[in-house]
Design an enzyme around this catalytic site. Structure first.
Site, PDB file in Angstrom:
ATOM      1  CG  ASP A  61      -8.021   1.059   3.592  1.00  0.00           C
ATOM      2  OD1 ASP A  61      -8.865   0.285   3.091  1.00  0.00           O
ATOM      3  OD2 ASP A  61      -6.792   0.865   3.516  1.00  0.00           O
ATOM      4  CE1 TYR A  71     -11.042  -8.168   6.462  1.00  0.00           C
ATOM      5  CE2 TYR A  71     -11.889 -10.352   5.937  1.00  0.00           C
ATOM      6  CZ  TYR A  71     -11.064  -9.288   5.648  1.00  0.00           C
ATOM      7  OH  TYR A  71     -10.254  -9.346   4.542  1.00  0.00           O
ATOM      8  CG  ASN A 100      -7.689   1.256  -0.459  1.00  0.00           C
ATOM      9  OD1 ASN A 100      -7.716   2.403  -0.877  1.00  0.00           O
ATOM     10  ND2 ASN A 100      -8.758   0.636  -0.034  1.00  0.00           N
ATOM     11  CE  LYS A 149      -4.202  -1.736   2.217  1.00  0.00           C
ATOM     12  NZ  LYS A 149      -5.214  -1.488   3.264  1.00  0.00           N
ATOM     13  CG  ASP A 188      -6.365  15.950  -2.018  1.00  0.00           C
ATOM     14  OD1 ASP A 188      -5.197  16.080  -2.452  1.00  0.00           O
ATOM     15  OD2 ASP A 188      -7.228  16.842  -2.088  1.00  0.00           O
TER      16      ASP A 188
END
Ligand code: ATR
Length: 281
Positions: free
Chosen positions: A107, A227, A92, A71, A83
């Site tokens: 994100d 998760y 990402n 990333k 930005d």
């Protein structure tokens, strides 16, 4: 899914990448909206990242997600960093606009929308963030945008938290770096409403809690960015105390939805993507 000469190709760069749920989310959305596109995993090692980015242009790949460990590194190979990715120093999402590669970061917005979806009102709250890596940076950014009152930051390596706090100071709520040995730490947890685990503790069986369980109270909202497993020890401890608990699946889905819109201009189907990802996990 029908692949033909006009099928647009999207994908995800990561290493390892075989456990990703992103193809399930995006392919379900393409199919639901009747978009002639597909989304595939690209296992890209760090030494090959530059060539792989060149390959996006060369092979006319329309866009990719970028995940661990690329990333930050990928920014240097893109034509323009938007930005959202500048502030986080990480992208990402890459959009291929006629051969010009644009880097975005969805994100923080994914985290913000996941909170909203779960009915969590972060504005005017005091919040605690555990961790100071890439994930924590997105959370801090999202909380500042959401108008929280203060952000208390804990990290094993204090120096990283100090750097993060310096970098984001002046862009929203003040960020204070804390240690569990600080005398007022009990009061801090008494006064805070939202606790976020942005460390990687909880990914593996047998990981310790990212903070001592005694700090977790019924009135807290606990959010874990993890998760898989769906309920970490952090969340299980909160649930046992009667706290509201939310895992990282919502953030995964909403960052994907934001990426989908950047690529296609379409509004993605939340329920279709949500269910498709769950089936995969
Ligand atoms: P990500 O992109 O998922 O945020 P990262 O940038 O590697 O990944 O950050 C991992 C975070 O988990 C860091 O805050 C890290 O703490 P350090 O900065 O001290 O490395 C935290 N972390 C990882 N393993 C940990 C452990 N065993 N105990 C406490 N914190 C840990």
């Amino acid at each position: 899914m029908r692949i033909d000469g006009k099928t647009k190709v999207y994908g995800i760069f990561g290493w390892p990448v075989e456990h990703t749920a992103s193809p399930a989310l995006h392919n379900a959305a393409f199919e639901h909206l009747g978009i002639n596109a597909c989304y595939v995993p690209f296992p890209v090692e760090t030494v090959d990242l530059e060539k792989a980015v060149e390959g996006i242009r060369a092979a006319g790949v329309c866009g990719v997600n970028v995940t661990v460990p690329h990333k930050m590194e990928i920014l240097r190979y893109l034509d323009e960093v938007k930005d959202s990715a500048v502030r986080l120093r990480a992208a990402n999402v890459v959009v291929n606009r006629d051969g010009v590669l644009l880097g975005y970061n969805t994100d923080a917005e994914g985290f913000r929308r996941a909170l909203e979806h779960a009915g969590v009102e972060a504005a005017d709250q005091d919040v605690v963030v555990l961790g100071a890596g890439g994930a924590a940076r997105s959370v801090v950014r999202a909380f500042q945008k959401a108008g929280v009152t203060s952000i208390a930051l804990f990290n094993r390596t204090r120096e990283k938290a100090v750097l993060l706090a310096e970098e984001f100071s002046g862009f929203g709520a003040p960020i204070d770096v804390w240690s569990f040995s600080d005398p007022d730490v009990d009061t801090l947890f008494e006064n805070s409403m939202i606790l976020v685990n942005a460390t990687s503790l909880g990914l593996r069986d047998g990981d310790p809690l990212p903070l001592e369980g005694k700090y977790i109270r019924q009135k807290h909202t606990l959010i874990d960015l993890i998760y898989e497993p769906r309920e970490t020890r952090f969340l299980a401890t909160g649930r046992e105390r009667g706290a509201l608990t939310i895992n990282g699946y919502g953030m995964l889905v909403f960052q994907a939805m934001e990426a989908f819109t950047l690529w296609t201009g379409e509004k993605p189907p939340l329920k279709v993507m949500w269910d498709a990802g769950l089936e995969k996990l």
